[in-house]
Design a protein around this motif. Structure first.
Motif, short mmCIF file in Angstrom:
data_model
loop_
_atom_site.label_atom_id
_atom_site.label_comp_id
_atom_site.label_asym_id
_atom_site.label_seq_id
_atom_site.Cartn_x
_atom_site.Cartn_y
_atom_site.Cartn_z
N THR A 2 0.85 -1.19 0.00
CA THR A 2 0.00 0.00 0.00
C THR A 2 0.88 1.24 0.00
O THR A 2 2.03 1.20 0.44
CB THR A 2 -0.91 0.02 1.24
N GLY A 3 0.33 2.31 -0.48
CA GLY A 3 1.11 3.54 -0.49
C GLY A 3 0.39 4.65 -1.22
O GLY A 3 -0.70 4.47 -1.78
N PHE A 4 1.03 5.81 -1.22
CA PHE A 4 0.47 6.99 -1.86
C PHE A 4 1.62 7.82 -2.40
O PHE A 4 2.68 7.94 -1.77
CB PHE A 4 -0.33 7.82 -0.84
N GLY A 5 1.42 8.36 -3.57
CA GLY A 5 2.41 9.26 -4.15
C GLY A 5 1.70 10.39 -4.87
O GLY A 5 0.62 10.20 -5.43
N SER A 6 2.29 11.57 -4.81
CA SER A 6 1.69 12.70 -5.51
C SER A 6 2.79 13.58 -6.09
O SER A 6 3.93 13.57 -5.63
CB SER A 6 0.80 13.52 -4.57
N GLY A 7 2.40 14.33 -7.08
CA GLY A 7 3.33 15.27 -7.71
C GLY A 7 2.54 16.41 -8.31
O GLY A 7 1.41 16.24 -8.76
N GLU A 8 3.16 17.58 -8.29
CA GLU A 8 2.48 18.75 -8.84
C GLU A 8 3.52 19.62 -9.55
O GLU A 8 4.55 19.97 -8.96
CB GLU A 8 1.79 19.53 -7.74
N ARG A 9 3.23 19.92 -10.79
CA ARG A 9 4.12 20.77 -11.59
C ARG A 9 3.29 21.63 -12.54
O ARG A 9 2.50 21.12 -13.31
CB ARG A 9 5.09 19.93 -12.43
N GLU A 10 3.48 22.90 -12.48
CA GLU A 10 2.92 23.87 -13.43
C GLU A 10 1.46 23.59 -13.80
O GLU A 10 1.10 23.56 -14.97
CB GLU A 10 3.78 23.90 -14.69
N GLY A 11 0.64 23.37 -12.80
CA GLY A 11 -0.79 23.20 -13.04
C GLY A 11 -1.25 21.77 -13.20
O GLY A 11 -2.44 21.52 -13.30
N PHE A 12 -0.34 20.83 -13.24
CA PHE A 12 -0.69 19.41 -13.32
C PHE A 12 -0.56 18.80 -11.93
O PHE A 12 0.47 18.95 -11.27
CB PHE A 12 0.22 18.66 -14.28
N ARG A 13 -1.58 18.10 -11.48
CA ARG A 13 -1.57 17.43 -10.17
C ARG A 13 -1.83 15.95 -10.41
O ARG A 13 -2.82 15.58 -11.04
CB ARG A 13 -2.65 18.01 -9.26
N VAL A 14 -0.93 15.10 -9.90
CA VAL A 14 -1.05 13.66 -10.07
C VAL A 14 -1.05 13.02 -8.68
O VAL A 14 -0.20 13.33 -7.85
CB VAL A 14 0.13 13.09 -10.90
N GLU A 15 -2.01 12.14 -8.45
CA GLU A 15 -2.07 11.36 -7.21
C GLU A 15 -2.21 9.90 -7.57
O GLU A 15 -3.03 9.53 -8.42
CB GLU A 15 -3.27 11.79 -6.36
N ILE A 16 -1.41 9.06 -6.92
CA ILE A 16 -1.46 7.62 -7.15
C ILE A 16 -1.61 6.93 -5.79
O ILE A 16 -0.81 7.16 -4.89
CB ILE A 16 -0.19 7.10 -7.85
N ARG A 17 -2.65 6.11 -5.68
CA ARG A 17 -2.87 5.31 -4.48
C ARG A 17 -2.67 3.85 -4.83
O ARG A 17 -3.10 3.40 -5.90
CB ARG A 17 -4.29 5.52 -3.94
N VAL A 58 -5.40 12.33 -12.32
CA VAL A 58 -4.64 13.44 -12.90
C VAL A 58 -5.60 14.61 -13.06
O VAL A 58 -6.69 14.47 -13.60
CB VAL A 58 -4.04 13.06 -14.27
N ALA A 59 -5.19 15.77 -12.57
CA ALA A 59 -6.00 16.98 -12.69
C ALA A 59 -5.16 18.08 -13.34
O ALA A 59 -3.95 18.14 -13.16
CB ALA A 59 -6.49 17.43 -11.32
N VAL A 60 -5.85 18.93 -14.07
CA VAL A 60 -5.20 20.07 -14.73
C VAL A 60 -5.88 21.33 -14.25
O VAL A 60 -7.10 21.46 -14.32
CB VAL A 60 -5.34 19.97 -16.27
N SER A 61 -5.09 22.26 -13.73
CA SER A 61 -5.67 23.55 -13.33
C SER A 61 -5.90 24.39 -14.58
O SER A 61 -5.33 24.12 -15.64
CB SER A 61 -4.77 24.27 -12.34
N SER A 62 -6.70 25.38 -14.45
CA SER A 62 -7.06 26.20 -15.62
C SER A 62 -5.86 26.93 -16.22
O SER A 62 -5.87 27.26 -17.40
CB SER A 62 -8.14 27.21 -15.24
N ASN A 63 -4.81 27.15 -15.43
CA ASN A 63 -3.68 27.88 -16.00
C ASN A 63 -2.71 26.97 -16.75
O ASN A 63 -1.80 27.43 -17.40
CB ASN A 63 -2.93 28.67 -14.93
N ALA A 64 -2.90 25.63 -16.66
CA ALA A 64 -2.01 24.71 -17.37
C ALA A 64 -2.44 24.55 -18.82
O ALA A 64 -1.65 24.15 -19.66
CB ALA A 64 -1.99 23.36 -16.68
#
Length: 182
Positions: A2-17, A58-64
Motif C-alpha cells: 500500500t502507499g500513496f504518491g503525488s506530484g504537482e508541476r505547473e498546473g498538473f496534479r497527479v495522485e497515485i494510491r 490526474v488533474a489540470v488547473s485552468s492555467n495549465a
C-alpha cells in the motif's frame, strides 16, 4: 504494497494510491484533453510496478491549459430565428435571451486545448517515485516484522523440542515402571 504518491508541476496534479493486489490493476482518471497520454502513463506504471491495485488521478488547473471558445454564428442565427418564429406563432412576449441560447449544444465551438506535456510527465514521475519509496519503506518494515516473528517461532520451536525430549524420557520411565509392577 500500500502507499500513496503525488506530484504537482505547473498546473498538473497527479495522485497515485496503491493497495495490495495479486496482479497489476491500473485505474486512471484523466481529463479528456489528456486522454492521448494515458497509454504512455500506464506504460510508466508497468515499468515501475509489477503488482498492486493502482488508482491514478490526474488533474489540470485552468492555467495549465489554454481553453478557447468560439461561437458557431450560423447555428446561433438559426436557433435565434427558430425561437423568434415560435414566439410569434404562440403570441408570447419578450425574446430569446442569452441564457436560453446558451443551453443549446453546438453553438459553442471548443478549440483544441494546447499545453506543454513536459510538466505532466515530471509530476507523474514525482508521484511514481514517492509511491515507490513508500512501498519500499512498507516492505522493509514488513520484512523486519516477519524476521522478528520467525525468530520468535524458532525460539518456541527449540523450547518445544527441548521439552519434548525430556517429556519422552519421563513418559518412558513411567511406562517402564508400570510394566515392572505388572
Amino acid at each position: 504494497m500500500t502507499g500513496f504518491g503525488s506530484g504537482e508541476r505547473e498546473g498538473f496534479r497527479v495522485e497515485i494510491r496503491s493497495l495490495n493486489h495479486r496482479y497489476l490493476d491500473i485505474t486512471m482518471r484523466v481529463p479528456p484533453e489528456l486522454s492521448g497520454h494515458e497509454t504512455a502513463l500506464r506504460d510508466i506504471l508497468r515499468k515501475n510496478f509489477s503488482r498492486g491495485k493502482l488508482d491514478v488521478h490526474v488533474a489540470v488547473s485552468s492555467n495549465a491549459s489554454d481553453i478557447r471558445l468560439d461561437i458557431n454564428h450560423a447555428a446561433l442565427r438559426s436557433v435565434y430565428d427558430a425561437l423568434e418564429k415560435a414566439k410569434r406563432e404562440l403570441g408570447m412576449q419578450g425574446g430569446p435571451d442569452m441564457e436560453t441560447l446558451m443551453n443549446f449544444k453546438g453553438l459553442f465551438i471548443k478549440e483544441e486545448i494546447t499545453f506543454d506535456a513536459g510538466p505532466l510527465y515530471e509530476a507523474f514521475g514525482d508521484a511514481v517515485r514517492e509511491l515507490s519509496e513508500m512501498r519500499s519503506r512498507e516492505g522493509e518494515a514488513l520484512a523486519l516484522e516477519l524476521s522478528s516473528m520467525t525468530s520468535d517461532l524458532e525460539a518456541m520451536n527449540e523450547n518445544v523440542s527441548s521439552l519434548s525430549a525430556s517429556y519422552f524420557d519421563a513418559c518412558k520411565e513411567k511406562y517402564v515402571g508400570r510394566l515392572k509392577e505388572l
